[in-house]
Design a protein around this motif. Sequence first.
Motif, PDB file in Angstrom:
ATOM      1  N   GLY A 169       0.824  -1.207   0.000  1.00 36.09           N
ATOM      2  CA  GLY A 169       0.000   0.000   0.000  1.00 36.09           C
ATOM      3  C   GLY A 169       0.853   1.248   0.000  1.00 36.09           C
ATOM      4  O   GLY A 169       0.570   2.220  -0.719  1.00 36.09           O
ATOM      5  N   PHE A 170       1.919   1.224   0.795  1.00 35.16           N
ATOM      6  CA  PHE A 170       2.795   2.387   0.860  1.00 35.16           C
ATOM      7  C   PHE A 170       3.523   2.601  -0.467  1.00 35.16           C
ATOM      8  O   PHE A 170       3.776   3.741  -0.865  1.00 35.16           O
TER       9      PHE A 170
ATOM     10  N   LEU B 265       1.465   4.779  -2.421  1.00 36.75           N
ATOM     11  CA  LEU B 265       1.541   6.175  -1.979  1.00 36.75           C
ATOM     12  C   LEU B 265       2.820   6.843  -2.479  1.00 36.75           C
ATOM     13  O   LEU B 265       2.814   8.037  -2.810  1.00 36.75           O
TER      14      LEU B 265
ATOM     15  N   ALA C 115      -3.539   2.013  -3.434  1.00 36.92           N
ATOM     16  CA  ALA C 115      -3.238   2.072  -1.999  1.00 36.92           C
ATOM     17  C   ALA C 115      -4.429   1.598  -1.182  1.00 36.92           C
ATOM     18  O   ALA C 115      -4.283   0.827  -0.233  1.00 36.92           O
TER      19      ALA C 115
ATOM     20  N   VAL D  68      -4.536   0.679   2.762  1.00 37.12           N
ATOM     21  CA  VAL D  68      -4.275   2.010   3.312  1.00 37.12           C
ATOM     22  C   VAL D  68      -5.610   2.624   3.734  1.00 37.12           C
ATOM     23  O   VAL D  68      -6.588   2.573   2.984  1.00 37.12           O
TER      24      VAL D  68
ATOM     25  N   LYS E 181      -5.523   8.053   5.960  1.00 35.44           N
ATOM     26  CA  LYS E 181      -4.164   8.182   5.416  1.00 35.44           C
ATOM     27  C   LYS E 181      -4.217   8.625   3.951  1.00 35.44           C
ATOM     28  O   LYS E 181      -3.390   9.443   3.515  1.00 35.44           O
TER      29      LYS E 181
ATOM     30  N   TYR F  30       1.165   9.842   9.268  1.00 37.93           N
ATOM     31  CA  TYR F  30       2.429   9.419   8.670  1.00 37.93           C
ATOM     32  C   TYR F  30       3.537   9.563   9.701  1.00 37.93           C
ATOM     33  O   TYR F  30       3.642  10.598  10.366  1.00 37.93           O
TER      34      TYR F  30
ATOM     35  N   GLU G 212       8.029   7.155   7.035  1.00 37.86           N
ATOM     36  CA  GLU G 212       7.232   7.330   5.822  1.00 37.86           C
ATOM     37  C   GLU G 212       7.452   8.714   5.213  1.00 37.86           C
ATOM     38  O   GLU G 212       7.560   8.852   3.990  1.00 37.86           O
TER      39      GLU G 212
END
Length: 200
Positions: A63-64, A67, A89, A94, A98, A111, A115
């Motif tokens: 998921g990150f 981002l 994401a 996520v 977020k 965050y 991150e």
Amino acid sequence: MPRIAPLPPETTPELKDHFDFFLGTLGFTPNSVLTMQRKPRLVRAFAQLNAAVMDPAGEVDLGFRRLIGHVASKAAGCLYCQAHTLLGAQNFGVTDAKLADVWNYASSPHYDARERVALDFALAAAAQPNEVTDEIFARVREHWSESEVVEILGVVAMFGFLNRWNDSLATPLEPVPLQVARKAAGAREWSPGKHGSQAE
């Protein structure tokens, strides 16, 4: 209006497995890939790159990674890819909070420092000209291993290709990522710009 229209998936049946790859991550085959099918080797190469960059066995959260792609696409100004990365994401867990705060990750309580530095790095790496400094890279190395940095930069580099592809061709945005982007934007009212002919 797209400058080159996406073709129906059945136009190139030998690419079905590559089109289906995206069903698991997005729920549909993106118009960017449906446009690429005019050159089947390009679809195959891109699908292979995407599978490597977004490898589920990687160290950086899936998921990150989306981002990271979102922030890189924001630096490039590609609204199509911004919407797609928010959808990706979301599909990889996520949270809505977020997603909504990715626009101001630097000050968001959603965050953490690790991150934030990765997203700072992504933003600098996606800038033209490149804005990665020794200071930024030193901060990244405080939080991320070399193999993780390679994964992060792989995402930025892949979206560099996609940002140029989709913005140059005004690829029409599909309805689902449009809805996700608008929800994440909230009161900021997000628009797909030149990518809106199909999604509006």
